[in-house]
Design an enzyme around this catalytic site. Structure first.
Site, short mmCIF file in Angstrom:
data_model
loop_
_atom_site.label_atom_id
_atom_site.label_comp_id
_atom_site.label_asym_id
_atom_site.label_seq_id
_atom_site.Cartn_x
_atom_site.Cartn_y
_atom_site.Cartn_z
N PRO A 244 -54.19 -3.19 -5.65
CA PRO A 244 -53.50 -2.27 -4.73
C PRO A 244 -52.15 -1.91 -5.33
O PRO A 244 -51.23 -2.73 -5.35
CB PRO A 244 -53.37 -3.08 -3.44
CG PRO A 244 -53.55 -4.50 -3.82
CD PRO A 244 -54.22 -4.58 -5.16
N ASP A 420 -48.61 -4.69 -8.64
CA ASP A 420 -49.75 -5.18 -7.85
C ASP A 420 -49.21 -5.75 -6.53
O ASP A 420 -48.55 -6.79 -6.53
CB ASP A 420 -50.46 -6.28 -8.67
CG ASP A 420 -51.71 -6.80 -8.02
OD1 ASP A 420 -51.85 -6.66 -6.79
OD2 ASP A 420 -52.56 -7.37 -8.75
N HIS A 421 -49.53 -5.06 -5.44
CA HIS A 421 -48.97 -5.47 -4.16
C HIS A 421 -49.60 -6.77 -3.63
O HIS A 421 -49.12 -7.34 -2.65
CB HIS A 421 -49.16 -4.33 -3.14
CG HIS A 421 -48.16 -4.36 -2.01
ND1 HIS A 421 -47.39 -5.45 -1.72
CD2 HIS A 421 -47.82 -3.42 -1.10
CE1 HIS A 421 -46.62 -5.20 -0.67
NE2 HIS A 421 -46.86 -3.96 -0.28
N ARG A 422 -50.65 -7.26 -4.29
CA ARG A 422 -51.19 -8.55 -3.85
C ARG A 422 -50.16 -9.64 -4.11
O ARG A 422 -50.11 -10.64 -3.40
CB ARG A 422 -52.49 -8.88 -4.62
CG ARG A 422 -53.65 -8.00 -4.22
CD ARG A 422 -54.85 -8.30 -5.07
NE ARG A 422 -54.57 -8.17 -6.49
CZ ARG A 422 -55.41 -8.52 -7.46
NH1 ARG A 422 -56.57 -9.05 -7.15
NH2 ARG A 422 -55.11 -8.35 -8.73
#
Ligand code: CAO
Length: 448
Positions: A244, A420-422
């Protein structure tokens, strides 16, 4: 008796819904609660079930129609006569065809057999915990090409729904039930076989999108992708689908840095390299990765862990005749700007002259992609997994900047950070990029 199936009231303020799919055809036998159509309103997607046992007499809507609440969508013949009529028609049309009665009896048998088979498959999976089926064991679920529309493939609504939910085109599934009826087991075996027959990562690229026939528009030429293009396509599609992405933009005032670069470029040239903005960024980014260790990490979702690395390896995107290559500068935090400039020059040269070795393209924790030599004001590079972030550098240019009550001409360098929004939150991303901008404006920042 003819019964009507209307679009029911779905929710407050919802007056209509669009038909996404129709799962039955006129003449189909349905039971109460069998799904007749899939619908979508502006609030939700939902299934429209039959309220009655009987035979579908009329399908009064088509896929894509907007249907109003209360509008009749189907009529169902609940008297059993519809079945009789259909039987006679079939008899008249093709005498060779079995009688409708037999067909219906067959259908019942098929359904029973299919249900029993599916149930026993479930039972054996649950109770005996048998070995998973191999594709060979299920070779009877081969791919076929049917000209029939999906609605005419013999399968129960539940099986159709399953196929749609797991992305199986039911027209391609060979039915193994009586009269070639497609069963739940066929659909599952087909899906499994499709997955197993794909090379690793291929699913990310070889999607099911059907290309139009371009030759209808004019002459075309087909060319095989070379290895680099295939690898890039797979890697980028894989990263894009699994990460994401969030994009953060900022600008660094590099007016002073540019003066420094020009002053010291002669010194670096003497050592055999060119002092460029990329080399300086390599140095400052290495410092930033030490300061913000999350950006030097990887995500292990299988084990739900974050992998922090004690080394700082940075990949640099290089534009070559063969396409994009990303050589890796190892332990960038331990090297001086001069060393980094020399190594970057060597690596870029090797990449462009096909001398780069595969291990020199592996192991980056982070990537820098500088397109400023070509131009552009901003872009959003794709994170190259298993890294969690990438820095995009666009072309610096003189801009009026409002400082101490007046506009002053400053050299501004646009930077973009994809992450990476994780693992990385918005505030982390903004802090990382701001720190980098400040370090370019005043390298003393890196001392703190
Ligand atoms: N803003 C303004 N000018 C820039 C600049 C920037 N951000 N980056 C480079 N330049 C200038 C340089 O100063 C140099 O100018 P001079 O010839 O006047 O000195 C010129 O552009 C060419 O620079 P360079 O390419 O020789 O050197 P570099 O270290 O800046 O870049 C490299 C090296 C390997 C990053 C670059 O050559 C390259 O291949 N870039 C493409 C990266 C790429 O394809 N990214 C896309 C990946 S995603 O598809």
């Amino acid at each position: 008796m003819i019964k009507e199936i209307k679009l029911p009231e779905i929710a407050d303020n919802v007056t209509s819904a669009v038909v996404l799919d129709i799962l039955v055809s006129e003449g189909d036998k349905v039971s109460a609660d069998d799904i007749l159509a899939e619908m979508e309103s502006d609030k939700a997607s939902f299934e429209l079930p039959s309220d009655f046992d009987g035979v579908v007499k009329e399908v009064k809507v088509s896929v894509g129609n907007e249907v109003k609440v209360g509008q009749v969508m189907f009529t169902i013949d609940t008297s059993g006569e519809g079945e009789g009529e259909k039987k006679e028609e079939k008899k008249d049309k093709a005498e060779a065809v079995d009688s409708e009665k037999e067909e219906k009896t067959d259908e019942k048998k098929e359904k029973k057999a299919e249900d029993e088979k599916d149930e026993s498959d479930e039972d054996s999976r649950d109770e005996e915990k048998s070995e998973p089926e191999t594709p060979d064991q299920k070779s009877d679920a081969d791919e076929i090409t049917s000209d029939k529309p999906a609605a005419h493939i013999p399968a129960s609504p539940a099986v159709r729904r399953l196929a749609r939910e797991i992305g199986v085109d039911i027209t391609k599934v060979k039915g193994t039930g009586p009269s070639d009826r497609v069963t739940e087991t066929d659909v599952k075996a087909f899906a499994k076989k499709q997955l197993q027959s794909r090379p690793a990562g291929a699913g990310m690229v070889a999607d099911d999108y059907k290309l139009p026939d371009f030759s209808k528009q004019g002459n075309i030429r087909r060319e095989k992708m070379d290895t680099i293009r295939k690898i890039t396509a797979r890697a980028m599609a894989g990263s894009w689908q699994s990460i994401p992405h969030v994009f953060q933009f900022d600008k660094a005032d590099v007016t002073e840095l540019e003066k420094f670069r020009k002053d010291y470029s002669k010194y670096v040239e003497k050592q055999g390299a060119k002092l460029t903005v990329t080399a300086i960024l390599l140095k400052l980014t290495a410092e930033a990765l030490r300061k913000f260790p999350k950006f030097n990490a990887s995500v292990d979702m299988k084990n739900e862990e974050i992998i922090y690395k004690d080394y700082v390896n940075i990949g640099v995107a290089v534009d070559t005749d063969r396409g994009l290559l990303v050589p890796v500068i190892r332990d960038a935090d331990k090297k001086s700007i001069t060393e980094l400039s020399i190594e970057l020059n060597e690596m870029a040269e090797k990449a462009r002259t096909k001398k780069i070795k595969p291990d020199e393209l592996q192991g980056a924790n982070f990537t820098i992609s500088n397109l400023g030599g070509i131009g552009g004001t901003s872009f959003t590079p794709i994170v190259n997994r298993p890294a969690v972030a990438i820095l995009g550098v666009s072309r610096s240019q003189m801009e009026p900047v409002f400082i101490d009550g007046e506009f002053k001409p400053r050299m501004m360098l646009p930077l973009s950070l994809s992450y990476d929004h994780r693992l990385i939150d918005g505030a982390d991303g903004a802090r990382f990029l701001r720190w980098l901008c400040e370090a370019m404006q005043n390298p003393l920042v890196t001392m703190f």
